[in-house]
Design a protein around this motif. Structure first.
Motif, short mmCIF file in Angstrom:
data_model
loop_
_atom_site.label_atom_id
_atom_site.label_comp_id
_atom_site.label_asym_id
_atom_site.label_seq_id
_atom_site.Cartn_x
_atom_site.Cartn_y
_atom_site.Cartn_z
N THR A 177 8.07 27.41 -9.08
CA THR A 177 9.55 27.53 -9.60
C THR A 177 9.90 26.06 -9.98
N VAL A 178 11.17 26.00 -10.55
CA VAL A 178 11.53 24.68 -10.94
C VAL A 178 12.02 23.89 -9.93
N GLU A 179 12.63 24.74 -8.91
CA GLU A 179 13.26 23.93 -7.82
C GLU A 179 12.17 23.34 -6.95
N VAL A 180 11.04 24.35 -6.64
CA VAL A 180 10.11 23.73 -5.68
C VAL A 180 9.45 22.71 -6.21
N LEU A 181 9.12 22.72 -7.84
CA LEU A 181 8.42 21.56 -8.34
C LEU A 181 9.38 20.24 -8.14
N GLY A 182 10.56 20.45 -8.29
CA GLY A 182 11.85 19.27 -8.35
C GLY A 182 11.67 18.77 -6.76
N GLU A 183 11.47 19.68 -5.79
CA GLU A 183 11.59 19.08 -4.58
C GLU A 183 10.33 18.26 -4.33
N ALA A 184 9.04 18.62 -4.73
CA ALA A 184 7.87 17.97 -4.49
C ALA A 184 7.93 16.55 -5.27
N LEU A 185 8.77 16.48 -6.51
CA LEU A 185 8.88 15.22 -7.29
C LEU A 185 9.81 14.39 -6.38
N PHE A 186 10.83 15.14 -5.80
CA PHE A 186 12.04 14.40 -5.14
C PHE A 186 11.26 13.39 -3.85
N PHE A 187 10.06 14.01 -3.43
CA PHE A 187 9.42 13.21 -2.42
C PHE A 187 8.30 12.45 -2.76
N ASP A 188 7.94 12.15 -3.91
CA ASP A 188 6.75 11.63 -4.59
C ASP A 188 6.86 10.19 -4.66
N ASN B 37 -1.78 14.11 -11.22
CA ASN B 37 -1.77 15.23 -10.18
C ASN B 37 -1.94 16.59 -10.84
N GLU B 38 -3.17 17.36 -10.48
CA GLU B 38 -3.66 18.55 -11.20
C GLU B 38 -2.49 19.72 -11.01
N SER B 39 -2.06 19.51 -9.84
CA SER B 39 -0.84 20.57 -9.56
C SER B 39 0.35 20.32 -10.34
N CYS C 27 -0.48 23.28 3.94
CA CYS C 27 -1.06 23.26 2.61
C CYS C 27 -2.36 22.55 2.89
N VAL C 28 -2.20 21.35 3.42
CA VAL C 28 -3.41 20.57 3.60
C VAL C 28 -4.51 21.14 4.68
N LEU C 29 -3.96 21.70 5.52
CA LEU C 29 -5.05 22.37 6.88
C LEU C 29 -5.67 23.56 6.36
N SER C 30 -4.96 24.22 5.18
CA SER C 30 -5.42 25.67 4.86
C SER C 30 -6.63 25.29 3.64
N GLY C 31 -6.78 24.06 3.41
CA GLY C 31 -7.66 23.72 2.18
C GLY C 31 -7.18 23.82 0.80
N MET C 32 -5.81 23.94 0.59
CA MET C 32 -5.25 23.86 -0.45
C MET C 32 -5.37 22.21 -1.33
N ALA C 33 -5.41 22.18 -2.42
CA ALA C 33 -5.08 20.83 -2.98
C ALA C 33 -3.83 20.15 -2.46
N ALA C 34 -4.12 18.95 -2.26
CA ALA C 34 -3.13 18.17 -1.53
C ALA C 34 -1.96 18.00 -2.44
N LEU C 35 -0.84 18.48 -2.03
CA LEU C 35 0.44 18.24 -2.80
C LEU C 35 1.34 17.06 -2.22
N PRO C 36 2.33 16.25 -3.22
CA PRO C 36 3.07 15.31 -2.62
C PRO C 36 4.01 15.60 -1.55
N VAL C 37 4.33 14.85 -0.59
CA VAL C 37 5.06 15.27 0.54
C VAL C 37 6.39 15.81 0.16
N GLY C 38 6.80 16.92 0.66
CA GLY C 38 8.07 17.61 0.00
C GLY C 38 7.52 19.08 -0.65
N ALA C 39 6.24 19.10 -1.02
CA ALA C 39 5.80 20.66 -1.41
C ALA C 39 5.31 21.32 -0.38
N ALA C 40 5.99 22.58 -0.47
CA ALA C 40 5.74 23.55 0.76
C ALA C 40 4.79 24.63 0.46
#
Length: 378
Positions: free
Chosen positions: A29-40, A144-146, A11-24
């Motif tokens: 989806t709520v599951e992907v959001l939860g994954e990002a939160l889990f590692f934040d 976090n805008e994301s 995500c970072v290398l492709s120029g997307m807005a940086a997301l918390p570690v854990g966000a792929a």
């Protein structure tokens, strides 16, 4: 975990807005959001601690760092060992089972009825993630805008404008992530054996026989959910609460400064329970991944899995040698609440020989998810 972090780098290398570690990728989806939160880590007071800090995906979603987890402030320690989050989603809500016994819930005394309730605990705990209130947590989310976009699309525009609604949405997302297959894979050697995809050694087979025996051990009195041994989907806990006499942990009390005379009442301190007779009782934990999630018991008092089996065996043995904790060279400590001790369950079955103890340990190792088998030691 490697795939998760690789996704984050992509995500970072492709120029997307940086997301918390854990966000792929996009938090769609709520599951992907939860994954990002889990590692934040930004959701803790000093921005140093995430859910994954004390529930490490590389260590069976438990904390490999010691008896109790250190807090976000870098100095505080609690009084309990962080349990594995693997298979936690299969725990029933706290309440009475069909036999009228209390069972289920999250945490060692079941005080959080559901996963969502558990997820909301650590961020507000002053000796864990240390945030002062729900509004402060939601303010961190709004940085976090994301997140703002994801919560708006998944839970409704303006969700983060209300502290209670935003916090509830966060815990719902975390729970959704914890309900994914990443946490309950049922792919251990034992599961593969049941499906005819693996063979157990003679020692492991002996351990299986002993574990499920109605004659030789008391293991399955608490650590079997299904009616018949060998059923797929076994979680190796009946989710009930028992006092098994786990001794106080002086090393942990020296670390956290809590006096040895202070009692952890377990179920007896459940905020919704007004009945007497439950002091010293704790929820029966799953045995899945038990071989790679040391230390053991609610207070992390035992380091080795064999010691745990020996501790249970002391109730069935009259041998003085069997009353000794091999980790300290001293007798196992007395039960803190002897009046509620589960004597019937603990004294079921004869004393075990060394060969039988080793066999049970060998069987327990087969309950390790495939992704953690490399952590097993002889």
């Amino acid at each position: 975990m490697g795939q998760i972090r690789n996704g984050f780098l992509a995500c970072v290398l492709s120029g997307m807005a940086a997301l918390p570690v854990g966000a792929a990728g996009p938090l769609d989806t709520v599951e992907v959001l939860g994954e990002a939160l889990f590692f934040d880590t930004n959701l803790s007071a000093n921005r140093t601690q995430a859910c994954a800090t004390c529930h490490d995906p590389e260590s069976g979603f438990a904390d490999p760092r010691g008896m109790a987890s250190i807090g976000d402030d870098g100095a505080s320690f609690g009084d309990r060992n962080a349990p594995t989050l693997t298979y936690a989603a299969l725990t029933p809500e706290f309440g009475r089972n069909k036999d009228g016994r209390w069972h289920g819930g999250q945490f060692w005394e079941g005080r959080a009825a559901r996963l969502e309730d558990q997820a909301g605990g650590p961020p507000l705990n002053p000796i864990e993630m240390g945030m002062p209130d729900k509004a402060s947590v939601v303010d961190r989310l709004k940085e976090n805008e994301s997140y703002v976009a994801a919560f708006g699309s998944l839970y409704g525009e303006g969700t983060l404008d209300d502290a209670d609604a935003g916090f509830a949405a966060m815990t719902a997302a975390l729970a959704a992530f914890e309900r994914t297959g990443q946490f309950q894979t049922f792919d251990s050697k034992y599961d593969r054996y049941l499906r005819g995809e693996a063979k157990l050694t003679s020692e492991e087979l002996l351990g299986e026989t002993l574990f499920f025996s109605q004659q030789f051990t008391n293991c399955n009195m608490c650590h079997q959910l299904n009616e018949r041994p060998g059923a797929e989907g076994e979680t190796f806990t009946n989710y009930q609460f028992f006092n098994i006499g786990v001794p106080r942990n002086p090393d942990l009390r020296a670390l956290n400064g809590i006096g040895m005379d202070v009692l952890d009442a377990g179920l007896g301190a459940h905020p919704k329970l007004k009945e007497d007779g439950h002091r010293g009782k704790f929820k029966v934990p799953t045995l899945r991944n038990v071989a790679v999630t040391a230390p053991y018991m609610h207070n992390g008092v035992f380091e080795d899995l064999r010691t745990v089996v020996l501790f249970y065996n002391k109730y069935n043995s009259v041998s003085e040698a069997r009353q000794i904790n091999p980790e300290t060279g001293q007798p196992f400590g007395p039960p803190p609440v002897p009046e509620t001790l589960a004597e019937v369950e603990l004294t079921e079955g004869p004393a075990l020989k060394d060969r039988e103890i080793d066999a049970i340990v060998a069987f327990l190792k087969t309950l390790t998810d495939a992704r953690y088998e490399h952590l097993l030691t002889d």
